[in-house]
Design a protein around this motif. Structure first.
Motif, short mmCIF file in Angstrom:
data_model
loop_
_atom_site.label_atom_id
_atom_site.label_comp_id
_atom_site.label_asym_id
_atom_site.label_seq_id
_atom_site.Cartn_x
_atom_site.Cartn_y
_atom_site.Cartn_z
N SER A 171 -12.82 -5.02 81.18
CA SER A 171 -11.79 -4.13 81.73
C SER A 171 -11.17 -3.27 80.64
O SER A 171 -10.79 -2.12 80.88
CB SER A 171 -10.71 -4.94 82.46
OG SER A 171 -9.98 -5.74 81.56
N GLU A 172 -11.12 -3.80 79.42
CA GLU A 172 -10.64 -2.99 78.29
C GLU A 172 -11.64 -1.89 77.95
O GLU A 172 -11.25 -0.75 77.65
CB GLU A 172 -10.42 -3.88 77.06
CG GLU A 172 -9.96 -3.10 75.83
CD GLU A 172 -9.99 -3.95 74.57
OE1 GLU A 172 -10.28 -3.37 73.51
OE2 GLU A 172 -9.75 -5.16 74.65
N LEU A 173 -12.93 -2.21 78.00
CA LEU A 173 -13.95 -1.20 77.73
C LEU A 173 -13.91 -0.09 78.77
O LEU A 173 -14.09 1.09 78.43
CB LEU A 173 -15.34 -1.85 77.71
CG LEU A 173 -15.62 -2.86 76.61
CD1 LEU A 173 -16.98 -3.51 76.82
CD2 LEU A 173 -15.57 -2.19 75.23
N VAL A 174 -13.68 -0.46 80.03
CA VAL A 174 -13.54 0.56 81.07
C VAL A 174 -12.39 1.49 80.70
O VAL A 174 -12.49 2.71 80.84
CB VAL A 174 -13.30 -0.09 82.44
CG1 VAL A 174 -12.97 0.97 83.50
CG2 VAL A 174 -14.54 -0.86 82.88
N ASP B 153 -4.37 11.42 79.94
CA ASP B 153 -3.44 11.03 78.87
C ASP B 153 -3.10 9.55 78.88
O ASP B 153 -2.47 9.05 77.95
CB ASP B 153 -2.15 11.85 78.98
CG ASP B 153 -1.46 11.68 80.33
OD1 ASP B 153 -2.18 11.63 81.35
OD2 ASP B 153 -0.23 11.59 80.36
N ARG B 154 -3.53 8.82 79.93
CA ARG B 154 -3.14 7.41 80.04
C ARG B 154 -4.30 6.43 79.84
O ARG B 154 -4.06 5.24 79.66
CB ARG B 154 -2.51 7.15 81.42
CG ARG B 154 -1.19 7.87 81.63
CD ARG B 154 -0.62 7.53 83.00
NE ARG B 154 0.64 8.20 83.26
CZ ARG B 154 1.33 8.11 84.38
NH1 ARG B 154 0.86 7.36 85.39
NH2 ARG B 154 2.47 8.75 84.53
N VAL B 155 -5.53 6.90 79.93
CA VAL B 155 -6.66 6.00 79.75
C VAL B 155 -6.91 5.78 78.27
O VAL B 155 -6.50 6.56 77.42
CB VAL B 155 -7.94 6.54 80.44
CG1 VAL B 155 -7.70 6.70 81.93
CG2 VAL B 155 -8.41 7.84 79.82
N ARG B 156 -7.62 4.68 77.96
CA ARG B 156 -7.85 4.33 76.56
C ARG B 156 -8.83 5.31 75.92
O ARG B 156 -9.93 5.50 76.42
CB ARG B 156 -8.42 2.91 76.46
CG ARG B 156 -8.54 2.40 75.02
CD ARG B 156 -9.07 0.98 74.99
NE ARG B 156 -10.46 0.88 75.43
CZ ARG B 156 -11.51 1.14 74.64
NH1 ARG B 156 -11.33 1.52 73.38
NH2 ARG B 156 -12.74 1.02 75.10
N PRO B 157 -8.44 5.93 74.80
CA PRO B 157 -9.37 6.83 74.10
C PRO B 157 -10.64 6.08 73.70
O PRO B 157 -10.59 4.96 73.21
CB PRO B 157 -8.57 7.25 72.85
CG PRO B 157 -7.14 7.08 73.23
CD PRO B 157 -7.12 5.88 74.15
N GLY B 158 -11.78 6.69 73.95
CA GLY B 158 -13.05 6.06 73.64
C GLY B 158 -13.57 5.13 74.71
O GLY B 158 -14.69 4.63 74.61
N GLY B 159 -12.75 4.85 75.75
CA GLY B 159 -13.19 3.98 76.84
C GLY B 159 -14.15 4.69 77.78
O GLY B 159 -14.38 5.90 77.68
N TRP B 160 -14.69 3.92 78.71
CA TRP B 160 -15.69 4.48 79.62
C TRP B 160 -15.10 5.55 80.53
O TRP B 160 -15.75 6.55 80.82
CB TRP B 160 -16.31 3.37 80.46
CG TRP B 160 -17.03 2.34 79.66
CD1 TRP B 160 -17.32 2.39 78.32
CD2 TRP B 160 -17.54 1.08 80.13
NE1 TRP B 160 -17.98 1.25 77.93
CE2 TRP B 160 -18.12 0.43 79.01
CE3 TRP B 160 -17.56 0.46 81.37
CZ2 TRP B 160 -18.72 -0.82 79.12
CZ3 TRP B 160 -18.15 -0.79 81.48
CH2 TRP B 160 -18.73 -1.41 80.36
N VAL B 161 -13.86 5.37 80.96
CA VAL B 161 -13.22 6.38 81.80
C VAL B 161 -12.95 7.65 81.00
O VAL B 161 -13.15 8.76 81.50
CB VAL B 161 -11.92 5.82 82.42
CG1 VAL B 161 -11.17 6.93 83.15
CG2 VAL B 161 -12.24 4.68 83.38
#
Length: 398
Positions: A151-154, A203-211
């Protein structure tokens, strides 16, 4: 034009609702009956053709020109009216374009970057669980890697991650028949969609994540900006519930077959085959539907253009025409063509991730667990998924 009533009366029929709770609790005798009745069997209660034999299931999944996904893959019209256009419910060329984007972080090359972290986390997890008297094999083990790492990777915002399992389960309930479970899933799906639109913003998703990679693909013109929220939902189910349920099945099967676990411990090279055998025997996804684009002869039955067909992966994987003793768990079984991860262009995009997670857990268990004791599992009731809600487990230290 769908089959006439005369066509259906001439075909073998099975008068059982395959999405009923009684079938969900114990589906395999029903699948065997469908296989015995014919290559294509009419389900009056579901208004579907059922395809249950291994050879026919693989052939249908490989023939994406005839058996189309772009009109939805659910067993009810309401879900099919709102689903088309995502990775699961699309046909080429759109499907091929979307899969290149969605599957990029799920390739073997991409997963090499997280392989060591997953293995280390699994090792520490198993070490902790060996010290426990008993634990819940689902919440404490099967869910751990998907929830803590995947879920963190996503890369969804933190405050939504606690809902991901509930959302994923609802997605699969909606993809079943037109019943109360599918109806109850709709508001949960609406909640999930609102979250992806209003909260999983750039602006809220994790930079570098799949999303974030989806937003990057939109910036590069590879997909439309309007497709980002739809595609981020494709990461929820495949990366969570299916892997969790497959892990639970694997754990239960090894616990109830101590001779098989002993063989895996003595020959860790059997780990990969044990995973495949568990996925074959207890397929996490029972089946999805397709819409026939043209008339198609299957056995003695003509499936006509416009007919909807339920392709039963879980039945195909227990077909006695394909395997000897198909209801037995055998980690040495030669497995090259089970359909637990699907087949053809819609084969599970996340299968390598699922295998990596389960392989990491078993590798850690081989070192530390001499015996697996399991109690009576509690089945989760879901229209499409098969897996456990809870599973009492105890690890006996090596």
């Amino acid at each position: 034009m769908a089959s006439s009533s005369a066509d259906r009366k001439a075909a073998p029929a099975y008068e059982v609702d395959l999405y009923s709770e009684v079938v969900i609790q114990d589906p395999y005798p029903h699948y065997a009956r469908i296989r015995d009745l014919g290559a294509a069997v009419w389900l009056p209660a579901n208004d579907l053709w059922a395809i249950g034999r291994h050879a026919d299931v693989r052939a249908c999944l490989a023939d994406h020109e005839t058996f189309r996904s772009g009109h939805g893959v659910a067993g009810n019209p309401a879900a099919n009216s709102i689903a088309p256009g995502n990775l699961l419910a699309s046909d080429p060329p759109l499907h091929d374009q979307l899969r290149r984007i969605v599957a990029a972080p799920l390739s073997l090359r991409a997963l090499n970057e997280v392989k060591d972290r997953i293995a280390e986390t699994a090792d520490a997890l198993v070490e902790r669980l060996v010290e426990c008297q008993t634990f819940d094999g689902m919440a404490d083990l099967a869910q751990y890697l998907p929830v803590s790492i995947v879920s963190e990777l996503v890369g969804m915002p933190e405050h939504g991650r606690e809902n991901m399992l509930r959302w994923a389960s609802a997605v699969f309930d909606m993809l079943g028949g037109a019943n109360a479970r599918a109806q109850a899933a709709l508001p949960i799906i609406t909640e999930m969609r609102a979250y992806t639109v209003n909260h999983a913003t750039r602006d809220r998703v994790r930079p570098g994540g799949w999303v974030a990679m989806l937003y990057d693909a939109a910036d590069a013109g590879l997909i439309e900006p309007t497709q980002v929220q739809m595609l981020m939902r494709d990461y929820l189910g495949p990366s969570l519930d299916t892997t969790i349920y497959a892990t639970g099945h694997l754990l239960y099967l090894l616990g109830t077959h101590p001779d098989q676990w002993r063989q895996v411990r003595e020959e860790p090279a059997l780990i990969a085959n044990a995973i495949n055998e568990a996925v074959r025997l207890e397929s996490p996804i029972r089946g999805f539907t397709r819409l026939a684009a043209n008339d198609h002869q299957l056995g003695d039955v003509t499936i006509q253009a416009g007919d909807r067909v339920l392709i039963l992966y879980a039945s195909a994987n227990r077909d006695e025409r394909q395997w000897e003793h198909p209801d037995e768990f055998d980690v040495r079984r030669v497995l090259i063509d089970h359909v637990g991860f699907g087949h053809g262009i819609h084969a599970c995009a996340g299968m390598q991730l699922a295998r990596l997670e389960m392989r990491s857990i078993l590798a850690a268990m081989v070192k530390r667990v001499a015996r697996i004791e399991v109690g009576e599992p509690q089945l989760a009731i879901n229209n499409v998924l098969r897996g456990y809600e809870r599973l009492p487990v105890r690890f006996i230290a090596a």
